[in-house]
Design an enzyme around this catalytic site. Structure first.
Site: not given
Length: 327
Positions: A35, A97, A117, A149, A151, A170
């Protein structure tokens, strides 16, 4: 009236693929997708350029071809040259981003995008790269049951058959709920040489995994089976940070809690949260988190390259296997 310089022509897929990557894919060689968000938004210049070049070198030294992915002047690129890598590193946050949802807008506007990702997986699969190495993936944010929220990395893993090699999720996220969500999405989650899911900066999270793999060959067999069965979903292979670089869990956790409070006080939301918290954790831990971040990315690149080579070898063995007569 002067004309704008011509843009690099993409292939029929709409993606510009470097000659090196194209040749490797055509010959059935090992290719590892990388990435670009980690370069533009993950660390400062020139550390980001140095890390990107070292990660690519590790992939090459272990028998695979690196394919860093980014959108340059509206054209998705798979495989960057040294000048393009340097431009990414220097430009930093000037590159948007870019997750899957942002791809169309960045391409349509002729913009520059650093792929996350989800976007990297999308482009990797589009041209046939089965393995992608990153630092850590996104997940369900803390208090996600209230904010929703979550991802897009997780939904991408549920619908894009690419194996993602990462140091787990993470540690700023809700790891238990992230694993539950991955199960709902039908994603195979495996831990490399451990029974516990790693938490990015630290080796342990308190969460067990349903699948353990102990060699690149085992990983390759699972990836091959996933492709052969046309499951249509991705695979997450979680690799613990090297022991010598694992930061103290208590120190990191304390820094994370403080950073989360600061983000809340400053009303920082959405995709701005992760860069803010990682930067604050780096400051609060005296830079040890950044060094651990770099170490785990390099370790993931080493592991990912070995898996890519094992998968390439497995495919070639299956292709060259003599067919037995049914008579």
């Amino acid at each position: 009236m002067s004309k704008a310089p011509p843009r690099e022509d993409p292939s029929p897929t709409g993606v510009a693929v470097s000659p090196e990557v194209e040749a490797a894919l055509a010959s059935g060689g090992a290719v590892v997708a990388l990435e670009s968000t980690i370069i533009c938004h993950g660390m400062p210049y020139p550390k980001n350029l140095q890390t990107a070049m070292e990660v690519e070198a590790i992939v090459r030294e272990n028998g695979a071809v690196p394919a860093t992915i980014a959108i340059l002047d509206g054209v998705p690129h798979v495989g960057l040259n040294s000048e393009q890598l340097k431009n990414l590193a220097i430009s930093g946050s000037q590159f948007q981003k870019t997750a899957r949802r942002d791809i169309a807008q960045v391409v349509a506007s002729g913009g520059n995008g650093a792929t996350t990702v989800s976007a990297t997986m999308f482009f990797a699969h589009k041209i046939g790269i089965p393995i992608f190495v990153t630092g850590g993936i996104g997940g369900v944010h803390r208090y996600g049951e209230k904010t929703m929220d979550i991802s897009s990395d997780l939904t991408e893993l549920g619908k894009t058959p690419v194996a993602v090699i990462s140091a787990g999720v993470k540690s700023i996220l809700d790891i238990a709920r992230t694993l539950e969500y991955l199960e709902t999405q039908g994603v195979t989650v495996a831990a490399y040489r451990t029974n516990e899911f790693p938490a990015f900066f630290t080796e342990t999270s308190g969460c067990k995994v349903p699948c353990r793999v102990d060699s690149p060959e085992e990983c390759a067999k699972i990836i091959y089976a996933n492709q052969n069965m046309h499951l249509g979903s991705g695979i997450l292979i979680a690799v613990p940070v090297p022991k010598q670089h694992a930061a103290s869990g208590k120190v990191i956790e304390s820094a994370i809690q403080q950073s989360l409070k600061e983000a809340d006080d400053k009303k920082i939301i959405g995709n701005a949260i992760t860069p803010f918290i990682l930067d604050r954790v780096k400051v609060l831990t005296g830079g040890s988190s950044l060094e651990a971040n770099i170490a785990l990315v390099k370790n993931n690149a080493l592991t990912g390259a070995k898996i890519a080579v094992a998968l390439s070898d497995l495919r070639k063995r299956v292709t060259n296997r003599p067919v037995r007569s049914a008579l």
